[in-house]
Design a protein around this motif. Structure first.
Motif, short mmCIF file in Angstrom:
data_model
loop_
_atom_site.label_atom_id
_atom_site.label_comp_id
_atom_site.label_asym_id
_atom_site.label_seq_id
_atom_site.Cartn_x
_atom_site.Cartn_y
_atom_site.Cartn_z
N SER A 62 0.82 -1.21 0.00
CA SER A 62 0.00 0.00 0.00
C SER A 62 0.85 1.27 0.00
CB SER A 62 -0.97 0.01 1.19
OG SER A 62 -0.30 0.26 2.40
N ILE A 63 2.09 1.18 0.51
CA ILE A 63 2.97 2.35 0.56
C ILE A 63 4.26 2.16 -0.25
CG2 ILE A 63 2.04 3.17 2.77
CD1 ILE A 63 4.56 1.98 4.12
N ASN A 64 4.33 1.04 -0.98
CA ASN A 64 5.52 0.70 -1.78
C ASN A 64 6.80 0.81 -0.95
OD1 ASN A 64 6.79 -0.20 -4.13
ND2 ASN A 64 7.32 1.89 -4.74
N GLN A 65 6.78 0.14 0.18
CA GLN A 65 7.92 0.17 1.09
C GLN A 65 8.25 -1.25 1.49
OE1 GLN A 65 10.82 1.78 2.19
NE2 GLN A 65 9.40 3.46 1.94
N PRO A 66 9.41 -1.77 1.22
CA PRO A 66 10.56 -1.06 0.68
C PRO A 66 10.35 -0.67 -0.78
CG PRO A 66 11.06 -3.40 0.91
CD PRO A 66 9.71 -3.19 1.51
N PRO A 67 11.05 0.34 -1.22
CA PRO A 67 10.87 0.82 -2.59
C PRO A 67 11.06 -0.31 -3.60
CG PRO A 67 12.21 2.36 -1.35
CD PRO A 67 12.04 1.15 -0.48
N GLY A 68 10.12 -0.40 -4.53
CA GLY A 68 10.19 -1.41 -5.57
C GLY A 68 9.38 -2.65 -5.28
N ILE A 69 8.86 -2.79 -4.05
CA ILE A 69 8.12 -4.00 -3.71
C ILE A 69 6.84 -4.12 -4.52
CG2 ILE A 69 6.88 -3.06 -1.69
CD1 ILE A 69 8.37 -6.60 -2.04
N ARG A 70 6.19 -3.01 -4.79
CA ARG A 70 4.94 -3.07 -5.56
C ARG A 70 5.20 -3.54 -6.99
NH1 ARG A 70 2.55 2.15 -5.36
NH2 ARG A 70 2.11 1.71 -3.21
N ASP A 71 6.24 -3.03 -7.62
CA ASP A 71 6.57 -3.48 -8.98
C ASP A 71 6.97 -4.95 -8.99
OD1 ASP A 71 6.04 -1.00 -10.11
OD2 ASP A 71 8.14 -0.36 -10.09
N ALA A 72 7.72 -5.37 -8.00
CA ALA A 72 8.12 -6.78 -7.91
C ALA A 72 6.89 -7.68 -7.72
CB ALA A 72 9.12 -6.97 -6.77
N TYR A 73 5.97 -7.24 -6.87
CA TYR A 73 4.72 -7.98 -6.68
C TYR A 73 3.92 -8.03 -7.98
CZ TYR A 73 -0.20 -8.69 -5.70
OH TYR A 73 -1.50 -9.12 -5.76
N ALA A 89 4.99 -7.97 -10.93
CA ALA A 89 5.63 -8.93 -11.83
C ALA A 89 5.25 -10.36 -11.44
CB ALA A 89 7.15 -8.74 -11.81
N CYS A 90 5.19 -10.64 -10.14
CA CYS A 90 4.73 -11.95 -9.68
C CYS A 90 3.28 -12.19 -10.09
CB CYS A 90 4.86 -12.07 -8.16
SG CYS A 90 6.54 -12.25 -7.55
N LEU A 91 2.49 -11.15 -9.98
CA LEU A 91 1.08 -11.25 -10.33
C LEU A 91 0.93 -11.60 -11.82
CD1 LEU A 91 -1.78 -10.90 -9.21
CD2 LEU A 91 -1.62 -8.48 -9.80
N ARG A 92 1.69 -10.95 -12.66
CA ARG A 92 1.64 -11.27 -14.10
C ARG A 92 2.08 -12.71 -14.33
NH1 ARG A 92 3.50 -6.05 -14.17
NH2 ARG A 92 5.68 -6.67 -14.41
N ARG A 93 3.16 -13.12 -13.68
CA ARG A 93 3.68 -14.49 -13.83
C ARG A 93 2.65 -15.51 -13.38
NH1 ARG A 93 6.33 -17.80 -10.24
NH2 ARG A 93 7.48 -19.48 -11.19
N ARG A 94 1.88 -15.16 -12.37
CA ARG A 94 0.88 -16.07 -11.81
C ARG A 94 -0.48 -15.96 -12.49
NH1 ARG A 94 2.47 -20.12 -8.36
NH2 ARG A 94 4.20 -19.43 -7.08
N GLY A 95 -0.54 -15.26 -13.62
CA GLY A 95 -1.79 -15.14 -14.36
C GLY A 95 -2.87 -14.40 -13.58
N ASP A 96 -2.46 -13.35 -12.89
CA ASP A 96 -3.36 -12.51 -12.09
C ASP A 96 -3.96 -13.23 -10.88
OD1 ASP A 96 -2.93 -10.18 -13.52
OD2 ASP A 96 -4.53 -10.61 -14.95
N ASP A 97 -3.33 -14.33 -10.45
CA ASP A 97 -3.76 -15.00 -9.23
C ASP A 97 -3.12 -14.25 -8.06
OD1 ASP A 97 -4.06 -16.63 -6.96
OD2 ASP A 97 -3.87 -18.48 -8.10
N ARG A 98 -3.90 -13.34 -7.48
CA ARG A 98 -3.39 -12.45 -6.44
C ARG A 98 -2.81 -13.21 -5.25
NH1 ARG A 98 -5.38 -9.66 -1.89
NH2 ARG A 98 -4.42 -7.61 -1.69
N HIS A 99 -3.52 -14.24 -4.82
CA HIS A 99 -3.08 -14.98 -3.64
C HIS A 99 -1.76 -15.72 -3.90
CE1 HIS A 99 -3.80 -17.83 -0.12
NE2 HIS A 99 -3.54 -16.65 0.38
N ALA A 100 -1.63 -16.32 -5.07
CA ALA A 100 -0.38 -17.00 -5.41
C ALA A 100 0.77 -16.01 -5.47
CB ALA A 100 -0.53 -17.75 -6.73
N HIS A 132 1.85 -15.10 -2.08
CA HIS A 132 2.64 -16.16 -1.46
C HIS A 132 4.08 -16.13 -1.96
CE1 HIS A 132 0.11 -18.87 1.14
NE2 HIS A 132 -0.65 -17.82 0.89
N ASP A 133 4.30 -15.71 -3.20
CA ASP A 133 5.68 -15.51 -3.67
C ASP A 133 6.37 -14.47 -2.80
OD1 ASP A 133 5.47 -17.34 -5.77
OD2 ASP A 133 4.91 -15.80 -7.23
N VAL A 134 5.68 -13.36 -2.56
CA VAL A 134 6.25 -12.28 -1.74
C VAL A 134 6.43 -12.77 -0.30
CG1 VAL A 134 5.93 -9.91 -0.90
CG2 VAL A 134 5.20 -10.53 -3.23
#
Length: 143
Positions: free
Chosen positions: A81-92, A94-105, A108-110
């Protein structure tokens, strides 16, 4: 700064779930906690048991601590919600795209990366390495 005891943190999840089920008004954070519990049906019976507050979960017995798991989810919710540490939102994302928009999966990567980062900090006796944490999430996203 808010620093709950083990029992207070556990009661927060138990009470949030109870209030959700009873259709009572929830604070914004209780609503997030109830949603996290909802996403983990394997924890519902435990959270509905008044003795859950005192239960020990030992890794050596092969047990995952559901309260720790939910707490890590809650921490990640706040980080995103606050992108802290910096870059965590973008990294998440990317995981979301890799997981086919499966938010929960993707969460769990994060969560796995956060758990590893916390473990490493505890093992080394050093502060948590936020950059290494974000890089770990990126690796899980295939970046």
């Amino acid at each position: 700064m808010f620093n709950p005891t083990r029992d207070q943190a556990r009661l927060f999840f138990i009470d949030s779930w109870r209030k959700h089920q009873a259709k009572e008004n929830l604070t914004a954070m209780e609503d997030v906690a109830a949603e996290l519990v909802f996403q983990h049906p394997e924890y519902h019976a435990l959270l509905e048991n008044p003795e859950a507050v005192d239960k020990d979960f030992k890794p050596e017995d092969g047990q995952i601590n559901p309260f720790l798991h939910l707490s890590l989810h809650l921490a990640i919710h706040e980080q995103l919600s606050i992108n802290q540490p910096p870059g965590i939102r973008d990294a998440y994302d990317a995981c979301l795209r890799r997981r086919g928009d499966d938010r929960h999966a993707a969460l769990h990567d994060v969560l796995d990366a956060l758990g590893e980062t916390i473990f490493e900090a505890q093992r080394s006796g050093k502060p948590m390495d936020a950059l290494a944490y974000v890089e770990n999430v990126k690796r899980r996203a295939g970046k």
